[in-house]
Scaffold this motif. Sequence first.
Motif, PDB file in Angstrom:
ATOM      1  N   ALA A 182       0.717  -1.236  -0.162  1.00  0.00           N
ATOM      2  CA  ALA A 182      -0.170  -0.222   0.093  1.00  0.00           C
ATOM      3  C   ALA A 182       0.914   1.236   0.004  1.00  0.00           C
ATOM      4  O   ALA A 182       0.653   2.383  -0.682  1.00  0.00           O
ATOM      5  CB  ALA A 182      -0.862   0.015   1.232  1.00  0.00           C
ATOM      6  N   TYR A 183       1.910   1.325   0.815  1.00  0.00           N
ATOM      7  CA  TYR A 183       2.953   2.429   0.767  1.00  0.00           C
ATOM      8  C   TYR A 183       3.542   2.538  -0.729  1.00  0.00           C
ATOM      9  O   TYR A 183       3.607   3.493  -1.168  1.00  0.00           O
ATOM     10  CB  TYR A 183       4.094   2.104   1.803  1.00  0.00           C
ATOM     11  CG  TYR A 183       3.588   2.524   3.314  1.00  0.00           C
ATOM     12  CD1 TYR A 183       2.846   3.720   3.504  1.00  0.00           C
ATOM     13  CD2 TYR A 183       3.798   1.558   4.363  1.00  0.00           C
ATOM     14  CE1 TYR A 183       2.489   4.062   4.838  1.00  0.00           C
ATOM     15  CE2 TYR A 183       3.353   1.803   5.523  1.00  0.00           C
ATOM     16  CZ  TYR A 183       2.763   3.238   5.832  1.00  0.00           C
ATOM     17  OH  TYR A 183       2.399   3.371   7.188  1.00  0.00           O
ATOM     18  N   ILE A 184       3.888   1.438  -1.302  1.00  0.00           N
ATOM     19  CA  ILE A 184       4.527   1.420  -2.627  1.00  0.00           C
ATOM     20  C   ILE A 184       3.536   1.941  -3.661  1.00  0.00           C
ATOM     21  O   ILE A 184       4.104   2.821  -4.308  1.00  0.00           O
ATOM     22  CB  ILE A 184       4.733   0.078  -3.077  1.00  0.00           C
ATOM     23  CG1 ILE A 184       6.080  -0.416  -2.137  1.00  0.00           C
ATOM     24  CG2 ILE A 184       5.330  -0.097  -4.438  1.00  0.00           C
ATOM     25  CD1 ILE A 184       6.348  -1.985  -2.258  1.00  0.00           C
ATOM     26  N   ALA A 185       2.313   1.726  -3.629  1.00  0.00           N
ATOM     27  CA  ALA A 185       1.202   2.046  -4.495  1.00  0.00           C
ATOM     28  C   ALA A 185       1.169   3.741  -4.259  1.00  0.00           C
ATOM     29  O   ALA A 185       1.036   4.507  -5.320  1.00  0.00           O
ATOM     30  CB  ALA A 185      -0.171   1.690  -4.133  1.00  0.00           C
ATOM     31  N   GLY A 186       1.437   4.361  -3.009  1.00  0.00           N
ATOM     32  CA  GLY A 186       1.379   5.774  -2.676  1.00  0.00           C
ATOM     33  C   GLY A 186       2.688   6.389  -3.055  1.00  0.00           C
ATOM     34  O   GLY A 186       2.840   7.520  -2.660  1.00  0.00           O
ATOM     35  N   GLY A 187       3.696   5.864  -3.500  1.00  0.00           N
ATOM     36  CA  GLY A 187       5.032   6.461  -3.704  1.00  0.00           C
ATOM     37  C   GLY A 187       5.826   6.520  -2.354  1.00  0.00           C
ATOM     38  O   GLY A 187       6.949   7.173  -2.345  1.00  0.00           O
ATOM     39  N   ARG A 188       5.555   5.893  -1.281  1.00  0.00           N
ATOM     40  CA  ARG A 188       6.342   5.924  -0.027  1.00  0.00           C
ATOM     41  C   ARG A 188       7.276   4.927   0.128  1.00  0.00           C
ATOM     42  O   ARG A 188       6.883   3.986   0.992  1.00  0.00           O
ATOM     43  CB  ARG A 188       5.166   6.252   0.959  1.00  0.00           C
ATOM     44  CG  ARG A 188       4.279   7.266   0.755  1.00  0.00           C
ATOM     45  CD  ARG A 188       3.104   7.330   1.640  1.00  0.00           C
ATOM     46  NE  ARG A 188       3.345   7.280   3.075  1.00  0.00           N
ATOM     47  CZ  ARG A 188       2.332   7.290   4.030  1.00  0.00           C
ATOM     48  NH1 ARG A 188       1.089   7.089   3.470  1.00  0.00           N
ATOM     49  NH2 ARG A 188       2.646   7.541   5.158  1.00  0.00           N
ATOM     50  N   THR A 189       8.141   4.581  -0.679  1.00  0.00           N
ATOM     51  CA  THR A 189       8.939   3.483  -0.721  1.00  0.00           C
ATOM     52  C   THR A 189       9.842   3.242   0.445  1.00  0.00           C
ATOM     53  O   THR A 189      10.151   2.192   0.932  1.00  0.00           O
ATOM     54  CB  THR A 189       9.830   3.262  -1.873  1.00  0.00           C
ATOM     55  OG1 THR A 189      10.653   4.723  -1.910  1.00  0.00           O
ATOM     56  CG2 THR A 189       9.304   3.347  -3.188  1.00  0.00           C
ATOM     57  N   ASP A 190      10.265   4.288   1.201  1.00  0.00           N
ATOM     58  CA  ASP A 190      11.005   4.194   2.431  1.00  0.00           C
ATOM     59  C   ASP A 190      10.221   3.740   3.655  1.00  0.00           C
ATOM     60  O   ASP A 190      10.776   3.004   4.232  1.00  0.00           O
ATOM     61  CB  ASP A 190      11.469   5.864   2.715  1.00  0.00           C
ATOM     62  CG  ASP A 190      12.815   6.133   2.082  1.00  0.00           C
ATOM     63  OD1 ASP A 190      13.222   5.457   1.264  1.00  0.00           O
ATOM     64  OD2 ASP A 190      12.937   7.505   1.982  1.00  0.00           O
ATOM     65  N   GLU A 191       8.995   4.016   3.383  1.00  0.00           N
ATOM     66  CA  GLU A 191       8.136   3.443   4.736  1.00  0.00           C
ATOM     67  C   GLU A 191       7.806   1.887   4.370  1.00  0.00           C
ATOM     68  O   GLU A 191       7.713   1.270   5.231  1.00  0.00           O
ATOM     69  CB  GLU A 191       6.677   4.194   4.526  1.00  0.00           C
ATOM     70  CG  GLU A 191       7.038   5.702   5.447  1.00  0.00           C
ATOM     71  CD  GLU A 191       5.724   6.687   5.358  1.00  0.00           C
ATOM     72  OE1 GLU A 191       5.007   6.782   6.250  1.00  0.00           O
ATOM     73  OE2 GLU A 191       5.739   7.159   4.108  1.00  0.00           O
TER      74      GLU A 191
END
Length: 206
Positions: A171-180
């Motif tokens: 879900a984080y990846i889908a939002g572009g939040r790869t560090d999280e």
Amino acid sequence: VAKAVHGRGSCQLLAGNIPAALRDFDNARSVYQSHADGMLAVVAVERARALLAAGLHSDAATELDFALKEFPRIRMDQEHAEAQLTRAQVALAAGDLTTAKTWASRAESRFRRRGNETWAAVAAATRLRADFKSHQRLGAVATQAAALEARLASMGLDNDAEAAGLVAARAYIAGGRTDEARQHIRQRSGSRSLLETRLMRRLALA
């Protein structure tokens, strides 16, 4: 004798021998019909799990729909909740996300009413998987799945915890939040992680 055959079928299912499991469940069911009709719903849920493992979603749903009608009559509340959860898992596997969320929420509520927080957490994880696949509220899904990961880990459910963490990561990846996202992808899957979880970890890493 029928319960022993039924139990052997459950062992066969855990060992991955689906045809043998189904044979045992059918043999047990033929005796239950004559001597213990209250057990028919229980063995129907077991058959559904075997059919789900074989990818026969429609057949599994039919078994569960029968069981779900029977459980209120025989007052087996824990088994009723487990059947609701299995129905959600069947719907999720079939891509029917609305039905999956409905049954997972019902199961979660029933487990909570029983005070069974462990099973309630597993039901919540199924609901979040359906939420993720529907591509809605991904930020909320990520936050809730991350919290559920920690909760499942504290309960000793390592595979379920890893799987919930991977829902959060994706879900984080889908939002572009790869560090999280990286914070929820283990360097190595647990020793008891299911194949599905191991493959999902590789997908998230990719």
